[in-house]
Motif scaffolding. Structure first.
Motif, PDB file in Angstrom:
ATOM      1  N   ASP A 189     -17.591   7.678  -0.118  1.00  0.00           N
ATOM      2  CA  ASP A 189     -16.635   6.597  -0.365  1.00  0.00           C
ATOM      3  C   ASP A 189     -16.604   6.276  -1.855  1.00  0.00           C
ATOM      4  OD1 ASP A 189     -15.009   4.428  -0.349  1.00  0.00           O
ATOM      5  OD2 ASP A 189     -16.313   3.147   0.850  1.00  0.00           O
ATOM      6  N   ASN A 190     -15.448   6.462  -2.461  1.00  0.00           N
ATOM      7  CA  ASN A 190     -15.274   6.176  -3.882  1.00  0.00           C
ATOM      8  C   ASN A 190     -14.146   5.151  -4.070  1.00  0.00           C
ATOM      9  OD1 ASN A 190     -16.134   6.576  -6.506  1.00  0.00           O
ATOM     10  ND2 ASN A 190     -14.720   8.234  -6.913  1.00  0.00           N
ATOM     11  N   SER A 191     -13.982   4.291  -3.072  1.00  0.00           N
ATOM     12  CA  SER A 191     -12.893   3.314  -3.086  1.00  0.00           C
ATOM     13  C   SER A 191     -13.139   2.236  -4.141  1.00  0.00           C
ATOM     14  CB  SER A 191     -12.755   2.651  -1.714  1.00  0.00           C
ATOM     15  OG  SER A 191     -12.594   3.616  -0.698  1.00  0.00           O
ATOM     16  N   PRO A 192     -12.067   1.770  -4.803  1.00  0.00           N
ATOM     17  CA  PRO A 192     -12.221   0.721  -5.815  1.00  0.00           C
ATOM     18  C   PRO A 192     -12.536  -0.644  -5.225  1.00  0.00           C
ATOM     19  CG  PRO A 192      -9.903   1.250  -5.497  1.00  0.00           C
ATOM     20  CD  PRO A 192     -10.684   2.256  -4.700  1.00  0.00           C
ATOM     21  N   THR A 193     -12.249  -0.839  -3.942  1.00  0.00           N
ATOM     22  CA  THR A 193     -12.531  -2.112  -3.278  1.00  0.00           C
ATOM     23  C   THR A 193     -13.359  -1.872  -2.017  1.00  0.00           C
ATOM     24  OG1 THR A 193     -10.452  -1.983  -2.031  1.00  0.00           O
ATOM     25  CG2 THR A 193     -10.419  -3.192  -4.116  1.00  0.00           C
ATOM     26  N   THR A 194     -14.021  -2.916  -1.552  1.00  0.00           N
ATOM     27  CA  THR A 194     -14.859  -2.814  -0.360  1.00  0.00           C
ATOM     28  C   THR A 194     -13.995  -2.741   0.894  1.00  0.00           C
ATOM     29  OG1 THR A 194     -16.570  -4.127  -1.459  1.00  0.00           O
ATOM     30  CG2 THR A 194     -16.731  -3.895   0.935  1.00  0.00           C
ATOM     31  N   GLN A 195     -14.342  -1.830   1.774  1.00  0.00           N
ATOM     32  CA  GLN A 195     -13.595  -1.697   3.021  1.00  0.00           C
ATOM     33  C   GLN A 195     -13.972  -2.824   3.983  1.00  0.00           C
ATOM     34  OE1 GLN A 195     -14.069   2.180   4.707  1.00  0.00           O
ATOM     35  NE2 GLN A 195     -13.706   3.241   2.795  1.00  0.00           N
ATOM     36  N   PRO A 196     -13.014  -3.293   4.793  1.00  0.00           N
ATOM     37  CA  PRO A 196     -13.312  -4.364   5.748  1.00  0.00           C
ATOM     38  C   PRO A 196     -14.241  -3.879   6.854  1.00  0.00           C
ATOM     39  CG  PRO A 196     -11.122  -3.478   6.146  1.00  0.00           C
ATOM     40  CD  PRO A 196     -11.601  -2.854   4.862  1.00  0.00           C
ATOM     41  N   THR A 197     -15.074  -4.774   7.341  1.00  0.00           N
ATOM     42  CA  THR A 197     -15.964  -4.463   8.464  1.00  0.00           C
ATOM     43  C   THR A 197     -15.609  -5.290   9.694  1.00  0.00           C
ATOM     44  OG1 THR A 197     -17.566  -6.111   7.695  1.00  0.00           O
ATOM     45  CG2 THR A 197     -17.867  -3.831   6.945  1.00  0.00           C
ATOM     46  N   LYS A 198     -14.714  -6.288   9.490  1.00  0.00           N
ATOM     47  CA  LYS A 198     -14.297  -7.136  10.603  1.00  0.00           C
ATOM     48  C   LYS A 198     -12.783  -7.340  10.576  1.00  0.00           C
ATOM     49  CE  LYS A 198     -18.587  -9.807  11.082  1.00  0.00           C
ATOM     50  NZ  LYS A 198     -19.171 -11.165  11.102  1.00  0.00           N
ATOM     51  N   VAL A 199     -12.245  -7.676  11.734  1.00  0.00           N
ATOM     52  CA  VAL A 199     -10.818  -7.959  11.879  1.00  0.00           C
ATOM     53  C   VAL A 199     -10.662  -9.350  12.500  1.00  0.00           C
ATOM     54  CG1 VAL A 199      -8.702  -7.320  13.103  1.00  0.00           C
ATOM     55  CG2 VAL A 199     -10.147  -5.545  12.126  1.00  0.00           C
ATOM     56  N   CYS A 224      -8.380   3.425   1.191  1.00  0.00           N
ATOM     57  CA  CYS A 224      -9.694   3.892   0.776  1.00  0.00           C
ATOM     58  C   CYS A 224      -9.555   5.224   0.042  1.00  0.00           C
ATOM     59  CB  CYS A 224     -10.652   4.021   1.958  1.00  0.00           C
ATOM     60  SG  CYS A 224     -10.049   5.063   3.282  1.00  0.00           S
ATOM     61  N   VAL A 225     -10.585   5.567  -0.716  1.00  0.00           N
ATOM     62  CA  VAL A 225     -10.593   6.819  -1.475  1.00  0.00           C
ATOM     63  C   VAL A 225     -11.893   7.547  -1.169  1.00  0.00           C
ATOM     64  CG1 VAL A 225     -10.540   7.887  -3.756  1.00  0.00           C
ATOM     65  CG2 VAL A 225      -9.183   5.824  -3.320  1.00  0.00           C
TER      66      VAL A 225
END
Length: 226
Positions: free
Chosen positions: A52-62, A122-123
């Protein structure tokens, strides 16, 4: 005058009365819950050496909004709702939009009205190694009067660069400039210099900050101007 008509009418009236009583005792209610996302086929990333090289944190909840009978809504827990994200399609480096599948709630009398987010960016990238030739630069202002550089070579002639593939793709050239180690007008004979390589994009922008410091030895041969 039909008996059947009166029987059916009586049944419908009874059902209507029952629904009215149930509705008054258990009014409809809405509620929002934070539901954890279940990530499936995550092993595909490891199998393809992707990180994971995403610039922002991925969500873990909805955030899921539900509605239904108050008696059921009050007892509802986040674990009663299932939310899924599938990684199976991510097999190569790059940016991707992952969709969050519609939440599923199997509790009777409860309806999922909406949820957020419905997708996220995501990246994913992978680390690679790549040999790149070193180009030597110099300026005639470095030369003493009547002297010029006939040739200049880098040792090694190419360097091994390690990094994320999407970052390495930006490199157009790797250059070593003799001016970084030698003063103007000081070169009067053949010699060598230890130089730090610089990395450039095709448009000329320097991107050396993205990479580890790489040093080379540049050997130059001089000649007399005619």
């Amino acid at each position: 005058k039909s008996k059947t008509f009166y029987i059916v009418s009586s049944i419908l009236l009874a059902i209507g009365a029952w629904l009215l009583v149930v509705s008054s005792q258990n009014p409809s209610e809405s509620r929002s819950l934070e539901v954890p996302i279940t990530f499936v086929n995550h092993q595909v990333l490891t199998q393809n050496d992707l990180v994971d090289n995403s610039p922002t944190t991925q969500p873990t909840k909805v955030t899921v909004k539900v509605s239904g009978s108050a008696a059921f809504i009050e007892k509802l827990q986040p674990s009663d709702i299932y939310v899924e994200v599938d990684y199976s399609q991510i097999k190569t480096p790059g940016a991707v939009t992952l969709s969050i599948k519609d939440p599923v709630c199997e509790t009777l009398g409860v309806t999922v009205d909406s949820y957020y987010p419905t997708e996220f960016e995501c990246v994913y990238d992978k680390k690679i190694e790549k040999y790149i030739d070193v180009t030597v630069d110099w300026d005639e202002s470095l030369m003493a009067d009547g002297v010029t550089i006939v040739s200049a070579v880098s040792e090694p002639a190419s360097i091994l660069v390690t990094g994320f593939s999407m970052t390495l793709e930006q490199i157009d050239s790797v250059r070593a400039n003799i001016a970084d180690a030698v003063k103007e007008g000081s070169i009067s004979q053949s010699g060598s210099a230890s130089l730090v390589c610089r990395f450039y994009k095709a448009d000329g922008d320097e991107i050396s900050y993205n990479f580890d410091t790489e040093k080379v030895t540049v050997k130059y041969t001089t000649g007399n101007l005619i």
